[in-house]
Write a protein that holds these residues in place. Sequence first.
Motif, PDB file in Angstrom:
ATOM      1  N   ILE A  12     -21.244  59.482 -48.218  1.00 62.01           N
ATOM      2  CA  ILE A  12     -22.165  59.200 -47.120  1.00 62.01           C
ATOM      3  C   ILE A  12     -22.167  60.365 -46.137  1.00 62.01           C
ATOM      4  O   ILE A  12     -21.128  60.747 -45.606  1.00 62.01           O
ATOM      5  CB  ILE A  12     -21.784  57.904 -46.391  1.00 62.01           C
ATOM      6  CG1 ILE A  12     -21.937  56.713 -47.333  1.00 62.01           C
ATOM      7  CG2 ILE A  12     -22.652  57.719 -45.137  1.00 62.01           C
ATOM      8  CD1 ILE A  12     -21.454  55.399 -46.744  1.00 62.01           C
ATOM      9  N   GLU A  13     -23.352  60.901 -45.904  1.00 55.87           N
ATOM     10  CA  GLU A  13     -23.531  61.964 -44.909  1.00 55.87           C
ATOM     11  C   GLU A  13     -23.955  61.366 -43.567  1.00 55.87           C
ATOM     12  O   GLU A  13     -23.482  61.769 -42.515  1.00 55.87           O
ATOM     13  CB  GLU A  13     -24.591  62.947 -45.395  1.00 55.87           C
ATOM     14  CG  GLU A  13     -24.878  64.078 -44.441  1.00 55.87           C
ATOM     15  CD  GLU A  13     -25.925  65.012 -45.000  1.00 55.87           C
ATOM     16  OE1 GLU A  13     -27.000  65.110 -44.397  1.00 55.87           O
ATOM     17  OE2 GLU A  13     -25.667  65.625 -46.050  1.00 55.87           O
ATOM     18  N   SER A  14     -24.889  60.398 -43.633  1.00 56.64           N
ATOM     19  CA  SER A  14     -25.372  59.777 -42.404  1.00 56.64           C
ATOM     20  C   SER A  14     -25.985  58.420 -42.723  1.00 56.64           C
ATOM     21  O   SER A  14     -26.330  58.133 -43.864  1.00 56.64           O
ATOM     22  CB  SER A  14     -26.408  60.664 -41.725  1.00 56.64           C
ATOM     23  OG  SER A  14     -27.545  60.824 -42.557  1.00 56.64           O
ATOM     24  N   LYS A  20     -32.701  54.838 -35.916  1.00 59.48           N
ATOM     25  CA  LYS A  20     -31.632  55.154 -34.963  1.00 59.48           C
ATOM     26  C   LYS A  20     -30.344  55.434 -35.732  1.00 59.48           C
ATOM     27  O   LYS A  20     -29.906  54.629 -36.545  1.00 59.48           O
ATOM     28  CB  LYS A  20     -31.415  53.977 -34.012  1.00 59.48           C
ATOM     29  CG  LYS A  20     -30.354  54.231 -32.962  1.00 59.48           C
ATOM     30  CD  LYS A  20     -30.185  53.040 -32.056  1.00 59.48           C
ATOM     31  CE  LYS A  20     -29.041  53.291 -31.081  1.00 59.48           C
ATOM     32  NZ  LYS A  20     -28.764  52.118 -30.257  1.00 59.48           N
ATOM     33  N   ALA A  21     -29.724  56.582 -35.447  1.00 62.10           N
ATOM     34  CA  ALA A  21     -28.495  56.971 -36.137  1.00 62.10           C
ATOM     35  C   ALA A  21     -27.367  55.992 -35.844  1.00 62.10           C
ATOM     36  O   ALA A  21     -27.204  55.528 -34.714  1.00 62.10           O
ATOM     37  CB  ALA A  21     -28.078  58.371 -35.709  1.00 62.10           C
ATOM     38  N   LEU A  22     -26.587  55.673 -36.878  1.00 60.40           N
ATOM     39  CA  LEU A  22     -25.403  54.835 -36.741  1.00 60.40           C
ATOM     40  C   LEU A  22     -24.189  55.671 -37.130  1.00 60.40           C
ATOM     41  O   LEU A  22     -24.187  56.304 -38.179  1.00 60.40           O
ATOM     42  CB  LEU A  22     -25.464  53.614 -37.667  1.00 60.40           C
ATOM     43  CG  LEU A  22     -26.532  52.569 -37.426  1.00 60.40           C
ATOM     44  CD1 LEU A  22     -26.410  51.456 -38.454  1.00 60.40           C
ATOM     45  CD2 LEU A  22     -26.420  51.998 -36.034  1.00 60.40           C
ATOM     46  N   GLY A  51     -17.938  57.508 -39.304  1.00 64.18           N
ATOM     47  CA  GLY A  51     -17.613  56.150 -38.875  1.00 64.18           C
ATOM     48  C   GLY A  51     -16.214  55.965 -38.326  1.00 64.18           C
ATOM     49  O   GLY A  51     -15.869  54.884 -37.857  1.00 64.18           O
ATOM     50  N   ALA A  52     -15.396  56.983 -38.344  1.00 64.89           N
ATOM     51  CA  ALA A  52     -13.996  56.851 -37.931  1.00 64.89           C
ATOM     52  C   ALA A  52     -13.847  56.557 -36.440  1.00 64.89           C
ATOM     53  O   ALA A  52     -12.882  55.938 -36.026  1.00 64.89           O
ATOM     54  CB  ALA A  52     -13.215  58.108 -38.290  1.00 64.89           C
ATOM     55  N   GLY A  53     -14.820  56.952 -35.643  1.00 68.69           N
ATOM     56  CA  GLY A  53     -14.735  56.732 -34.207  1.00 68.69           C
ATOM     57  C   GLY A  53     -15.205  55.360 -33.763  1.00 68.69           C
ATOM     58  O   GLY A  53     -15.115  55.026 -32.595  1.00 68.69           O
TER      59      GLY A  53
END
Length: 64
Positions: A12-14, A20-22, A51-53
């Motif tokens: 997964i890149e994005s 809206k970006a997740l 997603g780590a944050g």
Amino acid sequence: KVENFGEQNIYIESVSLNGKALDRTWLTHDEIQKGGLLVIRASKSHEANFGAGNLWISDIEKGE
């Protein structure tokens, strides 16, 4: 919808929901109920921080 997925592009890149970006690997119940377009963009390199944050922690894990 998955974009750029292929034999080499398995990471997964994005992710975006309704444009809206997740920066997370989870969806809320409300987001699922509302529906829309979830777009996952694949890449051949592993993005260790995706997603780590913004990790989801269940009430069980919180001890509640």
